[in-house]
Scaffold this motif. Structure first.
Motif, PDB file in Angstrom:
ATOM      1  N   ARG A  70      -4.160  -8.621  -5.876  1.00 14.22           N
ATOM      2  CA  ARG A  70      -5.054  -9.543  -5.183  1.00 14.22           C
ATOM      3  C   ARG A  70      -5.649 -10.543  -6.181  1.00 14.22           C
ATOM      4  N   PRO A  71      -5.147 -11.425  -6.233  1.00 16.01           N
ATOM      5  CA  PRO A  71      -5.336 -12.541  -7.126  1.00 16.01           C
ATOM      6  C   PRO A  71      -6.838 -13.271  -6.511  1.00 16.01           C
ATOM      7  N   VAL A  72      -7.619 -13.674  -7.369  1.00 14.70           N
ATOM      8  CA  VAL A  72      -8.474 -14.480  -6.777  1.00 14.70           C
ATOM      9  C   VAL A  72      -8.566 -16.071  -7.713  1.00 14.70           C
ATOM     10  N   LEU A  73      -8.177 -16.899  -6.986  1.00  8.38           N
ATOM     11  CA  LEU A  73      -7.974 -18.472  -7.555  1.00  8.38           C
ATOM     12  C   LEU A  73      -9.291 -19.379  -7.486  1.00  8.38           C
ATOM     13  N   ALA A 101      10.392  -2.158 -11.502  1.00  5.28           N
ATOM     14  CA  ALA A 101      11.419  -3.052 -11.299  1.00  5.28           C
ATOM     15  C   ALA A 101      12.329  -3.005 -12.392  1.00  5.28           C
ATOM     16  N   LEU A 102      13.629  -2.992 -12.204  1.00  2.29           N
ATOM     17  CA  LEU A 102      14.611  -2.747 -13.563  1.00  2.29           C
ATOM     18  C   LEU A 102      15.481  -3.934 -13.443  1.00  2.29           C
ATOM     19  N   LEU A 103      16.120  -4.033 -14.609  1.00  3.84           N
ATOM     20  CA  LEU A 103      17.257  -4.905 -15.100  1.00  3.84           C
ATOM     21  C   LEU A 103      18.194  -4.974 -13.939  1.00  3.84           C
ATOM     22  N   GLY A 104      18.192  -6.350 -13.460  1.00  2.00           N
ATOM     23  CA  GLY A 104      19.257  -6.479 -12.368  1.00  2.00           C
ATOM     24  C   GLY A 104      18.782  -6.434 -11.027  1.00  2.00           C
ATOM     25  N   ASP A 105      17.558  -5.794 -10.761  1.00  2.00           N
ATOM     26  CA  ASP A 105      17.013  -5.753  -9.630  1.00  2.00           C
ATOM     27  C   ASP A 105      16.706  -7.243  -9.089  1.00  2.00           C
ATOM     28  N   THR A 106      16.423  -7.264  -7.716  1.00  2.00           N
ATOM     29  CA  THR A 106      16.080  -8.527  -7.014  1.00  2.00           C
ATOM     30  C   THR A 106      15.010  -8.144  -6.230  1.00  2.00           C
ATOM     31  N   VAL A 107      13.746  -9.063  -6.303  1.00  2.00           N
ATOM     32  CA  VAL A 107      12.533  -8.577  -5.900  1.00  2.00           C
ATOM     33  C   VAL A 107      12.276  -9.715  -4.674  1.00  2.00           C
ATOM     34  N   LEU A 108      11.382  -9.375  -3.831  1.00  2.00           N
ATOM     35  CA  LEU A 108      10.711 -10.502  -3.108  1.00  2.00           C
ATOM     36  C   LEU A 108       9.238 -10.570  -3.607  1.00  2.00           C
ATOM     37  N   VAL A 109       8.580 -11.722  -3.796  1.00  2.00           N
ATOM     38  CA  VAL A 109       7.326 -11.838  -4.113  1.00  2.00           C
ATOM     39  C   VAL A 109       6.676 -12.357  -2.783  1.00  2.00           C
ATOM     40  N   ARG A 165       3.064 -13.039 -13.869  1.00  2.00           N
ATOM     41  CA  ARG A 165       3.781 -14.310 -13.716  1.00  2.00           C
ATOM     42  C   ARG A 165       4.327 -14.584 -12.358  1.00  2.00           C
ATOM     43  N   TRP A 166       5.086 -13.584 -11.907  1.00  2.00           N
ATOM     44  CA  TRP A 166       5.700 -13.759 -10.552  1.00  2.00           C
ATOM     45  C   TRP A 166       4.664 -13.908  -9.451  1.00  2.00           C
ATOM     46  N   VAL A 167       3.407 -13.351  -9.476  1.00  2.00           N
ATOM     47  CA  VAL A 167       2.579 -13.576  -8.661  1.00  2.00           C
ATOM     48  C   VAL A 167       1.952 -14.957  -8.853  1.00  2.00           C
ATOM     49  N   GLN A 168       1.843 -15.640  -9.926  1.00  2.00           N
ATOM     50  CA  GLN A 168       1.544 -17.100 -10.118  1.00  2.00           C
ATOM     51  C   GLN A 168       2.423 -17.965  -9.490  1.00  2.00           C
ATOM     52  N   GLU A 169       3.780 -17.503  -9.723  1.00  2.00           N
ATOM     53  CA  GLU A 169       4.781 -18.608  -9.320  1.00  2.00           C
ATOM     54  C   GLU A 169       4.787 -18.605  -7.956  1.00  2.00           C
ATOM     55  N   ALA A 170       4.533 -17.491  -7.083  1.00  2.00           N
ATOM     56  CA  ALA A 170       4.601 -17.479  -5.659  1.00  2.00           C
ATOM     57  C   ALA A 170       3.305 -18.353  -5.267  1.00  2.00           C
ATOM     58  N   ALA A 171       2.150 -18.174  -5.717  1.00  2.00           N
ATOM     59  CA  ALA A 171       1.118 -19.015  -5.318  1.00  2.00           C
ATOM     60  C   ALA A 171       1.480 -20.420  -5.413  1.00  2.00           C
ATOM     61  N   ILE A 181      -6.325 -18.777 -12.241  1.00  2.00           N
ATOM     62  CA  ILE A 181      -6.656 -17.262 -11.802  1.00  2.00           C
ATOM     63  C   ILE A 181      -8.137 -16.955 -12.470  1.00  2.00           C
ATOM     64  N   ARG A 182      -8.822 -16.611 -11.534  1.00  2.00           N
ATOM     65  CA  ARG A 182     -10.158 -15.846 -11.928  1.00  2.00           C
ATOM     66  C   ARG A 182     -10.261 -14.591 -12.254  1.00  2.00           C
ATOM     67  N   ARG A 183      -9.589 -13.945 -11.585  1.00  2.00           N
ATOM     68  CA  ARG A 183      -9.213 -12.212 -11.673  1.00  2.00           C
ATOM     69  C   ARG A 183      -8.085 -11.937 -10.949  1.00  2.00           C
ATOM     70  N   HIS A 184      -7.531 -10.720 -11.522  1.00  2.00           N
ATOM     71  CA  HIS A 184      -6.352  -9.913 -10.812  1.00  2.00           C
ATOM     72  C   HIS A 184      -6.738  -8.537 -10.409  1.00  2.00           C
ATOM     73  N   GLU A 185      -6.343  -8.021  -9.347  1.00  2.00           N
ATOM     74  CA  GLU A 185      -6.542  -6.569  -9.229  1.00  2.00           C
ATOM     75  C   GLU A 185      -5.097  -6.253  -8.741  1.00  2.00           C
ATOM     76  N   ILE A 186      -4.629  -5.260  -9.438  1.00  2.00           N
ATOM     77  CA  ILE A 186      -3.251  -4.938  -9.332  1.00  2.00           C
ATOM     78  C   ILE A 186      -3.044  -3.432  -9.422  1.00  2.00           C
ATOM     79  N   ASP A 187      -2.273  -3.003  -8.509  1.00  2.00           N
ATOM     80  CA  ASP A 187      -1.692  -1.515  -8.235  1.00  2.00           C
ATOM     81  C   ASP A 187      -0.215  -1.541  -8.402  1.00  2.00           C
ATOM     82  N   TYR A 188       0.201  -0.899  -9.514  1.00  2.00           N
ATOM     83  CA  TYR A 188       1.790  -0.707  -9.711  1.00  2.00           C
ATOM     84  C   TYR A 188       2.223   0.490  -8.918  1.00  2.00           C
ATOM     85  N   LYS A 189       3.071   0.434  -8.257  1.00  2.00           N
ATOM     86  CA  LYS A 189       3.684   1.392  -7.449  1.00  2.00           C
ATOM     87  C   LYS A 189       5.030   1.827  -7.779  1.00  2.00           C
ATOM     88  N   ARG A 190       5.989   1.456  -8.414  1.00  2.00           N
ATOM     89  CA  ARG A 190       7.311   1.575  -8.923  1.00  2.00           C
ATOM     90  C   ARG A 190       7.827   0.479  -9.860  1.00  2.00           C
TER      91      ARG A 190
END
Length: 136
Positions: free
Chosen positions: A106-109, A67-75, A30-36, A56-65
């Motif tokens: 890596r989304p493809v739109l 995110a937890l409640l209260g975190d702030t993230v940059l997309v 959802r965040w990826v779509q919101e940023a796009a 979105i036609r497809r997504h390729e995603i690698d989860y690294k770590r």
């Protein structure tokens, strides 16, 4: 022409958390779509925004770590290569304070004509704004 990274900031909310106590994988997408969409709204001419939507036609995603409640993230998102109906976009989700990567996506739109609901060609101006290379 805007080939630089575009960023949005998001705070992790209780509804983003899954049974494991971290952000659910669907929320990352959802965040990826919101940023796009925010990037599209920020730089596309209004007349083009009225004609086109992106799916979105497809997504390729690698989860690294997690995110937890209260975190702030940059997309952060930026454009990639394009063919007629496939526009690559790159996105990284990072922890706002540490800048540690949380997910690499890596989304493809595909551009869709709002009236017909079908894939459509884009104008040269949109192709220039939203691709680094035109593939034939």
């Amino acid at each position: 022409m805007s080939k630089e990274r575009f960023s949005i900031t998001i705070r992790v909310e209780p509804e983003d958390i899954d049974m494991l106590g971290h952000v659910n994988n669907v929320v990352y997408l959802r965040w990826v779509q919101e940023a796009a969409m925010a990037h599209w709204s920020a730089i596309a001419p209004v007349d083009e925004q009225e004609k086109l939507i992106w799916v979105i036609r497809r997504h390729e995603i690698d989860y690294k770590r997690p995110a937890l409640l209260g975190d702030t993230v940059l997309v952060r998102t930026w454009i990639g290569n394009a063919s007629r109906f496939a526009f690559d976009r790159h996105t990284e989700i990072v922890h706002a304070l540490s800048l540690c990567p949380l997910a690499i996506v890596r989304p493809v739109l595909c551009p869709i004509d709002r009236k017909s609901g079908r894939p459509t060609d884009v104008s040269p101006a949109i192709r220039k704004l939203f691709s680094v290379e035109t593939l034939q």
